[in-house]
Design an enzyme around this catalytic site. Structure first.
Site, PDB file in Angstrom:
ATOM      1  N   LYS A  88      -2.872  -4.526   7.691  1.00 34.18           N
ATOM      2  CA  LYS A  88      -2.899  -3.647   6.506  1.00 34.18           C
ATOM      3  C   LYS A  88      -4.299  -3.637   5.881  1.00 34.18           C
ATOM      4  O   LYS A  88      -4.830  -2.578   5.537  1.00 34.18           O
ATOM      5  CB  LYS A  88      -1.849  -4.120   5.487  1.00 34.18           C
ATOM      6  CG  LYS A  88      -0.437  -3.823   5.945  1.00 34.18           C
ATOM      7  CD  LYS A  88       0.639  -4.541   5.139  1.00 34.18           C
ATOM      8  CE  LYS A  88       2.002  -4.301   5.792  1.00 34.18           C
ATOM      9  NZ  LYS A  88       3.094  -5.044   5.169  1.00 34.18           N
ATOM     10  N   GLN A 100       3.861  -9.377   0.465  1.00 37.40           N
ATOM     11  CA  GLN A 100       4.401  -9.403   1.832  1.00 37.40           C
ATOM     12  C   GLN A 100       5.689 -10.241   1.877  1.00 37.40           C
ATOM     13  O   GLN A 100       5.721 -11.377   1.398  1.00 37.40           O
ATOM     14  CB  GLN A 100       3.338  -9.996   2.783  1.00 37.40           C
ATOM     15  CG  GLN A 100       3.746  -9.999   4.235  1.00 37.40           C
ATOM     16  CD  GLN A 100       3.872  -8.580   4.827  1.00 37.40           C
ATOM     17  OE1 GLN A 100       3.056  -7.707   4.556  1.00 37.40           O
ATOM     18  NE2 GLN A 100       4.907  -8.365   5.614  1.00 37.40           N
ATOM     19  N   ASP A 134       5.040  -0.387  -1.812  1.00 37.87           N
ATOM     20  CA  ASP A 134       6.117  -0.626  -0.844  1.00 37.87           C
ATOM     21  C   ASP A 134       7.364   0.166  -1.231  1.00 37.87           C
ATOM     22  O   ASP A 134       8.292   0.295  -0.436  1.00 37.87           O
ATOM     23  CB  ASP A 134       6.462  -2.120  -0.791  1.00 37.87           C
ATOM     24  CG  ASP A 134       6.082  -2.755   0.529  1.00 37.87           C
ATOM     25  OD1 ASP A 134       5.827  -2.004   1.500  1.00 37.87           O
ATOM     26  OD2 ASP A 134       6.040  -3.998   0.604  1.00 37.87           O
TER      27      ASP A 134
END
Ligand code: NDP
Length: 316
Positions: free
Chosen positions: A60, A104, A127
């Protein structure tokens, strides 16, 4: 509709090709935003030493940099307290130059994942897991949408696969894939059915699907009898096969040798929820694993970061 017209074998939906197109568009947008003094900025928070998480986070950060997005990686110790992790998120909420915050997953067991996700400022929730974004998606309003299902919709639309009026079946009802996937398909005017572990006759439901999305996490749960001839079959699952006999039932001759070599070399090979042999012979379109949906997820994260930057700074 499109899928009825297909000749077999199935057409491969390449995640690589579509992810490259999305990234190119994002890079262009970033350049335009820079001209007006906006520098989209993504911060990824990782807790502990989970090996898969490290790979995902590095990818990412690397992709963000390639596209001109400012990025930062905050790595916290596995034993960080809940309080300190929440304080880190709050600090990022306060920093005006930060447009996107991603924590994460999975988090260590002593951390309340829901509390962490709910602490992220919904405007920076790239997200798309915050209840405000989930609620906005549910109500059909503008929202930051979870990257994997958003990537699937983007791919289906780019490939001209008809969603309006299509029978769409989503197998899996998680908050991060299945449910948002179903909502997005509904927004595209598909007739949507959601299946899960208590669904009575999975094959009977799936075999009616013009568009079938598998997001389960069970190797090869979707077999020939689950696939309507000519359907678009999207495989979100990420599983592995270690056993060579199992691989023989999973792959067609075109792919088997290569996969057996991978198992021999690495001990396993990455597969999805859809039996590859069945998809290739019966579907109209299908996504390979690897090389399919997985690649779209990171590209969509970049797109969400730019979207968050635009929305926060009033650059619609
Ligand atoms: P979850 O484990 O959270 O959800 C799995 C879903 O599958 C549940 O709703 C469950 O039903 C359902 N399910 C389990 N067994 C069956 C069964 N036998 N029949 C029908 N339904 C079943 O997984 P995620 O949604 O997080 O992920 C799904 C898969 O997608 C995983 O393999 C994951 O690794 C992969 N993934 C891939 C991504 C990518 O970028 N390619 C991103 C995210 C996930 P119930 O609710 O009843 O338990």
């Amino acid at each position: 509709m499109n899928t009825e017209m297909k000749q077999y074998p199935a057409e491969l939906l390449s995640g690589k090709e579509i992810a490259a197109a999305i990234k190119e568009e994002v890079a262009e947008e970033v350049s335009k935003l820079r001209v007006v003094g906006i520098e989209p900025c993504l911060v990824v928070v990782r807790v502990g030493e989970d090996a898969a998480s490290e790979v995902y986070v590095n990818s990412k950060i690397k992709t963000a940099r390639e596209l001109g997005i400012v990025s930062e990686h905050k790595h916290l110790a596995a034993d960080v307290s809940q309080e300190d992790l929440l304080a880190t998120v709050e600090e990022l909420n306060e920093r005006d130059e930060v447009d996107g915050i991603l924590v994460q997953l999975p988090l260590p067991k002593h951390i309340d994942e829901t509390a962490v996700l709910e602490t992220i400022d919904p405007e920076k929730d790239v997200d798309g897991f915050h209840p405000v974004n989930a609620g906005r998606l549910f109500q059909g309003h503008e929202a930051l949408v979870p990257c994997t299902p958003a990537g699937v919709i983007d791919m289906l639309k780019r490939k001209g696969i008809e969603l309006k009026g299509a029978n769409a079946v989503v197998v899996g009802r998680s908050n991060i894939v299945g449910k948002p996937m179903a909502m997005l398909l509904l927004q595209e005017h598909a007739t949507v059915t959601i299946c899960h572990s208590r669904t009575k006759d999975l094959a009977a439901v799936c075999s009616q699907a013009d568009v079938l999305i598998a997001a389960v996490g069970v190797t090869g749960i979707i077999k020939e009898e689950h696939i309507k001839p000519g359907a678009a079959v999207v495989d979100v699952g990420m599983n592995s096969i270690e056993d060579t006999e199992e691989a023989k039932g999973f792959f067609g001759e075109d792919e088997l040798e290569k996969r057996l070599r991978t198992i021999e070399k690495r001990g396993s090979t990455l597969v999805g929820d859809v039996n590859a042999k069945a998809a290739k012979s019966k579907a109209g379109y299908f996504t390979p694993v690897p090389g399919g949906v997985g690649l779209l997820t990171v590209a969509m994260l970049m797109k969400n970061t730019v979207k968050a930057a635009r929305m926060r700074r009033g650059e619609q």
